[in-house]
Structure formats: structure tokens, C-alpha cells
Design a protein around this motif. Sequence first.
Motif, PDB file in Angstrom:
ATOM      1  N   GLN A  32       0.830  -1.205   0.000  1.00  0.00           N
ATOM      2  CA  GLN A  32       0.000   0.000   0.000  1.00  0.00           C
ATOM      3  C   GLN A  32       0.865   1.256   0.000  1.00  0.00           C
ATOM      4  N   ALA A  33       1.913   1.245   0.808  1.00  0.00           N
ATOM      5  CA  ALA A  33       2.795   2.409   0.871  1.00  0.00           C
ATOM      6  C   ALA A  33       3.479   2.639  -0.473  1.00  0.00           C
ATOM      7  N   ALA A  34       3.893   1.556  -1.123  1.00  0.00           N
ATOM      8  CA  ALA A  34       4.535   1.688  -2.433  1.00  0.00           C
ATOM      9  C   ALA A  34       3.559   2.244  -3.461  1.00  0.00           C
ATOM     10  N   ASP A  35       2.314   1.754  -3.426  1.00  0.00           N
ATOM     11  CA  ASP A  35       1.298   2.259  -4.354  1.00  0.00           C
ATOM     12  C   ASP A  35       1.026   3.746  -4.130  1.00  0.00           C
ATOM     13  N   ARG A  36       1.118   4.177  -2.891  1.00  0.00           N
ATOM     14  CA  ARG A  36       0.864   5.575  -2.565  1.00  0.00           C
ATOM     15  C   ARG A  36       2.129   6.432  -2.666  1.00  0.00           C
ATOM     16  N   ASN A  37       3.248   5.761  -2.944  1.00  0.00           N
ATOM     17  CA  ASN A  37       4.536   6.450  -3.046  1.00  0.00           C
ATOM     18  C   ASN A  37       4.864   7.196  -1.751  1.00  0.00           C
ATOM     19  N   THR A  38       4.580   6.522  -0.631  1.00  0.00           N
ATOM     20  CA  THR A  38       4.894   7.071   0.688  1.00  0.00           C
ATOM     21  C   THR A  38       5.703   6.047   1.462  1.00  0.00           C
ATOM     22  N   PRO A  39       6.449   6.491   2.472  1.00  0.00           N
ATOM     23  CA  PRO A  39       7.233   5.531   3.267  1.00  0.00           C
ATOM     24  C   PRO A  39       6.319   4.584   4.033  1.00  0.00           C
ATOM     25  N   SER A  40       6.778   3.354   4.205  1.00  0.00           N
ATOM     26  CA  SER A  40       6.049   2.412   5.061  1.00  0.00           C
ATOM     27  C   SER A  40       6.800   2.295   6.383  1.00  0.00           C
ATOM     28  N   PHE A  41       6.066   2.457   7.459  1.00  0.00           N
ATOM     29  CA  PHE A  41       6.651   2.382   8.789  1.00  0.00           C
ATOM     30  C   PHE A  41       6.220   1.057   9.411  1.00  0.00           C
ATOM     31  N   VAL A  42       6.952   0.005   9.039  1.00  0.00           N
ATOM     32  CA  VAL A  42       6.572  -1.338   9.459  1.00  0.00           C
ATOM     33  C   VAL A  42       6.690  -1.498  10.972  1.00  0.00           C
ATOM     34  N   PHE A  43       7.771  -0.981  11.539  1.00  0.00           N
ATOM     35  CA  PHE A  43       7.964  -1.159  12.978  1.00  0.00           C
ATOM     36  C   PHE A  43       6.859  -0.498  13.796  1.00  0.00           C
ATOM     37  N   PRO A  44       6.477   0.764  13.518  1.00  0.00           N
ATOM     38  CA  PRO A  44       5.366   1.336  14.289  1.00  0.00           C
ATOM     39  C   PRO A  44       4.061   0.557  14.131  1.00  0.00           C
ATOM     40  N   PHE A  45       3.777   0.071  12.915  1.00  0.00           N
ATOM     41  CA  PHE A  45       2.566  -0.723  12.720  1.00  0.00           C
ATOM     42  C   PHE A  45       2.633  -1.986  13.581  1.00  0.00           C
ATOM     43  N   ALA A  46       3.780  -2.687  13.531  1.00  0.00           N
ATOM     44  CA  ALA A  46       3.942  -3.896  14.343  1.00  0.00           C
ATOM     45  C   ALA A  46       3.870  -3.576  15.825  1.00  0.00           C
ATOM     46  N   ALA A  47       4.401  -2.415  16.216  1.00  0.00           N
ATOM     47  CA  ALA A  47       4.358  -2.027  17.626  1.00  0.00           C
ATOM     48  C   ALA A  47       2.921  -1.793  18.079  1.00  0.00           C
ATOM     49  N   GLY A  48       2.115  -1.164  17.229  1.00  0.00           N
ATOM     50  CA  GLY A  48       0.710  -0.966  17.569  1.00  0.00           C
ATOM     51  C   GLY A  48      -0.024  -2.281  17.717  1.00  0.00           C
ATOM     52  N   TYR A  49       0.259  -3.198  16.795  1.00  0.00           N
ATOM     53  CA  TYR A  49      -0.344  -4.542  16.857  1.00  0.00           C
ATOM     54  C   TYR A  49       0.060  -5.240  18.150  1.00  0.00           C
ATOM     55  N   ALA A  50       1.366  -5.172  18.469  1.00  0.00           N
ATOM     56  CA  ALA A  50       1.870  -5.818  19.685  1.00  0.00           C
ATOM     57  C   ALA A  50       1.278  -5.175  20.934  1.00  0.00           C
ATOM     58  N   LEU A  51       1.034  -3.880  20.888  1.00  0.00           N
ATOM     59  CA  LEU A  51       0.464  -3.186  22.039  1.00  0.00           C
ATOM     60  C   LEU A  51      -0.924  -3.733  22.375  1.00  0.00           C
ATOM     61  N   ALA A  52      -1.712  -4.000  21.353  1.00  0.00           N
ATOM     62  CA  ALA A  52      -3.045  -4.560  21.586  1.00  0.00           C
ATOM     63  C   ALA A  52      -2.952  -5.919  22.264  1.00  0.00           C
ATOM     64  N   TRP A  53      -2.052  -6.770  21.790  1.00  0.00           N
ATOM     65  CA  TRP A  53      -1.917  -8.092  22.386  1.00  0.00           C
ATOM     66  C   TRP A  53      -1.244  -8.039  23.749  1.00  0.00           C
ATOM     67  N   THR A  54      -0.425  -7.012  23.987  1.00  0.00           N
ATOM     68  CA  THR A  54       0.137  -6.824  25.328  1.00  0.00           C
ATOM     69  C   THR A  54      -0.978  -6.522  26.320  1.00  0.00           C
ATOM     70  N   GLY A  55      -1.936  -5.711  25.901  1.00  0.00           N
ATOM     71  CA  GLY A  55      -3.089  -5.440  26.753  1.00  0.00           C
ATOM     72  C   GLY A  55      -3.841  -6.713  27.100  1.00  0.00           C
ATOM     73  N   PHE A  56      -4.039  -7.564  26.094  1.00  0.00           N
ATOM     74  CA  PHE A  56      -4.682  -8.855  26.358  1.00  0.00           C
ATOM     75  C   PHE A  56      -3.861  -9.665  27.351  1.00  0.00           C
ATOM     76  N   SER A  57      -2.550  -9.696  27.167  1.00  0.00           N
ATOM     77  CA  SER A  57      -1.664 -10.484  28.041  1.00  0.00           C
ATOM     78  C   SER A  57      -1.702  -9.980  29.473  1.00  0.00           C
ATOM     79  N   VAL A  58      -1.787  -8.661  29.649  1.00  0.00           N
ATOM     80  CA  VAL A  58      -1.878  -8.078  30.989  1.00  0.00           C
ATOM     81  C   VAL A  58      -3.114  -8.607  31.712  1.00  0.00           C
ATOM     82  N   VAL A  59      -4.242  -8.620  31.002  1.00  0.00           N
ATOM     83  CA  VAL A  59      -5.493  -9.097  31.606  1.00  0.00           C
ATOM     84  C   VAL A  59      -5.437 -10.609  31.845  1.00  0.00           C
ATOM     85  N   ALA A  60      -4.923 -11.354  30.863  1.00  0.00           N
ATOM     86  CA  ALA A  60      -4.876 -12.814  30.976  1.00  0.00           C
ATOM     87  C   ALA A  60      -3.976 -13.249  32.126  1.00  0.00           C
TER      88      ALA A  60
END
Length: 198
Positions: A32-60
Motif C-alpha cells: 500500500q505504501a509503495a502504491d501511494r509512493n509514501t514511506p512504510s513504517f513497518v515497525f510502528p505498525f507492528a508495535a501498535g499490533y503488539a500493544l493490543a496483544w500486550t493489553g490482552f496479556s496483561v489481563v490474561a
Amino acid sequence: MSYSSALAMWMAMTAVMMAPIAVPWLRALRRQAADRNTPSFVFPFAAGYALAWTGFSVVAAAFQLSLAALEVPVPFGLDAPLHSATALILAGAFQFTPFKTVCLSRCRSPAGYLLARWRSGATGHLRMGLGHGLDCVGCCWALMALALVVGMIDLVWMGLLMAVMVAETTLPFGARLTRPVGAGLVAAGLIFCILYIT
């Protein structure tokens, strides 16, 4: 077991089990980033994803330690058949809910999700990753919680649960698996009731 140890176990388990689901999303993000000719920030996206599952892990982890404080054996297995039956039936019933359907539909379409919710920049990618992660947690939390029944170190059962989650979210026919899986889990819970409780 300390809370930090329990939390580390849940975080490690979710990282391993969710990696096969996250990888196609990271590829779609770069396309998608290539199609839009914009940088892709893979690490921040992965960090956001991991943050959601960290929240689950905290509760579990907190829930697991609460059970331990009540002297409930974890994993439940045959040592706590009522808890095992309840967990299986509830996880199975969740498979039939509209909430599961909505979250799964969002998790199954990386291209559509990113097209509709695209945000540029590192912060935007972090927010997209967090949004996707929350949908993924919403879709898979009940299946993930069955680790309390089978045990996180049982590679066969955990591998089977991971295979179900990956199939539901990535395979073309994955959405059609939710109800059969749900029926199977409810049936397994009822069998527990018949064989080990009554």
C-alpha cells in the motif's frame, strides 16, 4: 508464579501464535505504501499490533494469578473439569456472536482495511497497527484463552489453536470455519460435563 513471569509467558505465547497472522499484514502495508509512493513504517505498525496483544496479556496474566489465588489448577484439564467445560462452552458460544463476525471480517482483508483506514507517517501507522491489533484480539481472544484449559506448554494443543486462528483469518474459506469450530468446542465442553462432572 509471579505476575511478571505469567505476563512474560502470555506475551511470548501471543507473539508466537499471532506472527503468522501479522506477517501478511506487514506485506500488505508495504504494498500500500509503495502504491501511494509514501514511506512504510513497518515497525510502528507492528508495535501498535503488539500493544493490543500486550493489553490482552496483561489481563490474561492477572486472571491466571487470580485463579491460582483461589487454588484453581491452571491449566484446568481434568484437574478442574467444571472450569474446562465452562471455558470450552463459552469459547464455542463466542464463535457464533456478531462481535466475532465483525472482528473477523476486518482481520481477513488487509488491503481493504488499509485502504479504508490509511494514515500516513509513523504515528499513523502505529494507530493502524493498534486498530488492527484490537480487531485481532476481538476475533481471537476466546480461542487464545483456551490456553488455560490445555496449558501453554502443550505444543500440540497450542499448535492446533494457532492453526484454527490462522485458518480463520487467512484462508479463503476461513470465515466459514467459525461456526463448525464453535460447535466443536461446545460439544467438547458438554462431553466434559457428561464424562467428568455428572
